[in-house]
Design an enzyme around this catalytic site. Structure first.
Site, PDB file in Angstrom:
ATOM      1  N   ASP A 112      48.588 -30.013  -0.999  1.00 19.28           N
ATOM      2  CA  ASP A 112      47.774 -31.257  -1.335  1.00 19.28           C
ATOM      3  C   ASP A 112      47.289 -31.132  -2.551  1.00 19.28           C
ATOM      4  O   ASP A 112      47.211 -30.079  -3.113  1.00 19.28           O
ATOM      5  CB  ASP A 112      46.507 -31.456  -0.093  1.00 19.28           C
ATOM      6  CG  ASP A 112      45.770 -32.663  -0.441  1.00 19.28           C
ATOM      7  OD1 ASP A 112      46.203 -33.776  -0.888  1.00 19.28           O
ATOM      8  OD2 ASP A 112      44.715 -32.735  -0.164  1.00 19.28           O
ATOM      9  N   ASP A 162      42.654 -29.244   1.957  1.00 22.38           N
ATOM     10  CA  ASP A 162      41.432 -28.798   2.131  1.00 22.38           C
ATOM     11  C   ASP A 162      40.506 -29.285   3.430  1.00 22.38           C
ATOM     12  O   ASP A 162      39.558 -29.149   3.653  1.00 22.38           O
ATOM     13  CB  ASP A 162      40.712 -29.501   1.040  1.00 22.38           C
ATOM     14  CG  ASP A 162      40.631 -30.881   0.964  1.00 22.38           C
ATOM     15  OD1 ASP A 162      41.230 -31.541   1.741  1.00 22.38           O
ATOM     16  OD2 ASP A 162      40.036 -31.467  -0.011  1.00 22.38           O
ATOM     17  N   ASP A 195      43.736 -34.140   6.415  1.00 23.19           N
ATOM     18  CA  ASP A 195      45.032 -33.498   6.320  1.00 23.19           C
ATOM     19  C   ASP A 195      45.367 -33.005   7.394  1.00 23.19           C
ATOM     20  O   ASP A 195      46.425 -32.281   7.754  1.00 23.19           O
ATOM     21  CB  ASP A 195      45.121 -32.253   5.253  1.00 23.19           C
ATOM     22  CG  ASP A 195      44.770 -32.850   3.775  1.00 23.19           C
ATOM     23  OD1 ASP A 195      45.467 -33.613   3.520  1.00 23.19           O
ATOM     24  OD2 ASP A 195      44.254 -32.139   3.196  1.00 23.19           O
TER      25      ASP A 195
END
Length: 707
Positions: A313, A558, A562
């Site tokens: 990411d 993080d 996600d």
């Protein structure tokens, strides 16, 4: 107990061998006692005494091996004990004007505590006094750099207060604290089993019955050879410490054959196979915990050693996760177009605003009113946001002087990967949206050409642009920049060149910004404008072989937006989790915010699997080589007495344990990028500008078509 559980282990083999030896010896001794005194009975007694002595020696050797094994296990779990002991035993409770020292178990959520220099933070808490303290969170994150905390900042249990004095309010106590969750996670991981261990367990379940059958067959074969005269035990009387009479009595022949069967029972070592994986996992999870890497299961270590592709990411992973607003553009006349000019004049009474951020006008007209409205609307819309961009905008809006009070919005609705929709407390409620450019394009058909050019210009420079529109009318936009982590390029280079993994960047940001960041860190595979579901689909396509081969995929994020991708990937890694160590979707949690910890985790995975493979190699080789020798296949050239077989079996288990303990000497990989080198979280030489070395491909490789 093992037989009742239908799970025979090494204890069954040892007890069977020693039990048979003792029973046989006791029976012969009774016969000798009941028989008339003669040379023959004296010879039988001597042989029997020798067998009696072997039983306690064998048991002593086995117990010594178990003692060494247990001691090694204690050393392996020392990391958990160290984490548990890192917590404070007492806390200073503030009750009005009095301060009382109480046991930490008596602290409840909401209690106000005193934190002073030299003290250990007893529970997770929030600073409530307007004072500064410096804390060291190395016990939790592995980063020894002291961090300054002030009012409303969180402090974590187990941290040590280096300097300062303040009041804190307990937010989590007991096993719910960050330290308590870390200890529980490490214990769960050490108790879990990898797939390779399940295979070893299935082998061990059939191994012991097979060895018992082999021992019986060995005894029967040798007794048949002796009885048929093919082998004369009297020829080896020097080794067996007995004298033969008339070609050897039946008891001597039984004794001769029994020693081969007992040697088979004693030399077989299912314990070595059973210890090969759990000992290595136990040590590896402890080593990882000391470095701020929490592995939730042994399966994550196994999968982490066999990765083919890694999806990163952007926000909070490759970048620091603390964006800053670089410039703001507003559209004069937007309030009039939205029919809010009069309502805003009534609401905004100061008629002046001072913003620390440079603001430009995209169009003609007075920008003061629309600038004030922009910051007030942005602060209100992001008041309930947990996203790094939202927190940045809220913090920036709070610093603007002259705005009406910022209050949480109503009808708040978060759209993952796009933005926020809410109702502003103005003129009975005004629908507002703030989000990325894609979110803006979906809901606003008529856009300012000047603002379009402004947006494209900042995107081309790698900035994230957030646009505010109210009632279908564009009010303004902000350009934010999130700095790339200083170790990101070195980690990507390590993943690609040293570990041989294919690296992807998957972000919800626009294509121009994503490509600019990818170019800076050396990633050529980019998926931009990805929603949370799109990230999960990206992982699935890689797993299915979208790039020509089926891949084992790791996703690193993080933990914000996600969760689907973390759960879908073969290994999900949440970075920079801080106090959120119990993220359910992640298999691995990196407490600190250092991307190099991820490279350390992958290297530890590979070192662990190498150790497990070496353990299994030794365990299987030992059994496959020593069992034929113990069974007398190479007799008389090579033969192993039962006592030596027992010593070899104990040594085999100890060797596996010692090999696993070598993982405690694991050191992080040396990360090199240009002229920079890094190990263990510190750069030895400053990192050079990524433009000083090769750039990746300029064209973004998109797995999924952006809509």
């Amino acid at each position: 107990k093992a037989l009742r559980r239908k799970s025979p282990n090494m204890d069954v083999l040892v007890s069977t061998a020693t039990g048979i030896a003792y029973t046989y010896s006791a029976a012969i001794l009774c016969i000798c006692l009941l028989s008339p005194l003669s040379d023959h009975s004296a010879q039988m007694a001597v042989a029997t005494v020798h067998f009696f002595a072997m039983c306690p020696v064998l048991i002593t050797v086995v117990l010594m091996g178990k003692f060494l094994e247990a001691r090694a296990k204690v050393q392996a779990v020392a990391s958990v004990a160290a984490l548990s002991s890192a917590g404070a035993a007492t806390a200073v409770l503030v009750q009005g004007d009095e301060e009382v020292e109480v046991a930490v178990e008596l602290v409840e959520v909401g209690d106000v505590l005193r934190l002073s220099a030299g003290m250990t933070v007893p529970v997770d808490a929030q600073v409530v006094s307007d004072e500064f303290v410096t804390v060291n969170e190395s016990v939790l994150t592995g980063e020894s750099t002291a961090i300054t905390k002030t009012i409303r900042d969180s402090v974590l249990s187990g941290s040590s207060c280096v300097s300062g004095n303040c009041l804190i309010r307990a937010t989590r106590v007991g096993s719910c604290t960050t330290l308590g969750q870390i200890v529980q996670l490490v214990q769960d991981a050490q108790a879990s089993k990898a797939e390779v261990q399940r295979v070893a367990d299935r082998v061990a379940r059939v191994f012991v019955p097979t060895v018992l059958l082999l021992a019986v067959l060995t005894f029967l074969v040798w007794i048949a050879l002796v009885q048929s005269g093919a082998v004369d035990p009297c020829s080896y009387q020097a080794d067996d410490h007995m004298d033969c009479v008339d070609g050897g009595d039946l008891s001597f022949r039984l004794l001769f054959a029994m020693k081969f069967g007992m040697a088979v029972l004693m030399v077989a070592c299912p314990c070595a196979m059973g210890l090969a994986t759990p000992m290595a996992v136990m040590v590896a999870t402890g080593v990882a915990a000391r470095r701020g890497c929490l592995v939730k299961s042994a399966g994550a270590l196994e999968a982490g050693a066999r990765l083919d592709a890694i999806v990163l990411d952007k926000t909070g992973t490759i970048t620091v996760g603390e964006p800053e607003v670089r410039e703001v553009a507003v559209v004069p006349g937007a309030l009039g177009a939205a029919g809010l000019e009069k309502a805003w004049e009534d609401h905004w009474r100061t008629m002046q605003v001072v913003s620390p951020v440079r603001t430009v006008a995209c169009g003609d007209g007075d920008r003061a009113a629309v600038e004030a409205f922009f910051w007030w609307a942005v602060g209100t819309a992001e008041a309930a946001s947990e996203h790094p961009l939202g927190r940045c905008l809220l913090r920036q809006a709070s610093d603007v002087v002259g705005l009406p009070p910022i209050v949480p919005p109503s009808d708040y609705e978060y759209s993952g990967g796009r933005g926020v929709k809410c109702s502003l407390p103005l003129d009975g409620g005004v629908a507002a949206r703030i989000g990325n450019v894609r979110f803006w394009e979906e809901h606003v058909s008529h856009r300012s050409s000047d603002l379009d050019k402004w947006v494209q210009g900042w995107q081309a420079r790698g900035h994230t642009v957030v646009v505010l529109h109210v009632g279908g009318v564009t009010v303004g936009a902000a350009a934010l920049q999130d700095a790339v982590r200083e170790d990101a390029a070195a980690v990507v280079e390590h993943l690609q060149q040293t570990l041989g993994c294919e690296v992807w960047l998957c972000t919800g940001d626009n294509t121009a910004t994503a490509q600019a960041i990818a170019n800076e860190v050396g990633i050529s595979n980019v998926v931009s404008e990805a929603l949370p579901a799109t990230k999960a689909e990206c992982v699935q396509q890689l797993q299915r072989g979208a790039c020509g081969r089926r891949s084992r995929v790791c996703f690193v994020g993080d933990g914000i937006n996600d969760s689907p991708a973390l759960a879908t990937a073969d290994v999900g890694v949440a970075i920079g989790a801080g106090a959120q160590v119990a993220l359910d979707a992640a298999d691995v949690v990196l407490v600190g915010s250092d991307l190099s910890d991820f490279a350390t985790f992958l290297s530890l995975c590979r070192a662990t699997m190498r150790t497990i493979a070496l353990n299994f190699f030794w365990a299987f080789c030992f059994n496959f080589v020593m069992l034929p020798v113990a069974a007398g296949v190479f007799f008389p050239a090579v033969h192993i007495p039962p006592l030596v077989a027992g010593i070899g079996m104990a040594a085999s288990s100890c060797l596996v344990v010692c090999c696993s303990l070598l993982l405690q000497r694991f050191s992080p990989p040396m990360l090199m990028h240009g002229s920079g080198q890094r190990r263990g979280g510190r750069w030895r030489v400053p990192v050079v500008d990524p433009s000083a070395f090769g750039r990746p491909q300029t064209d973004a490789v998109l797995l999924l078509a952006s809509e």
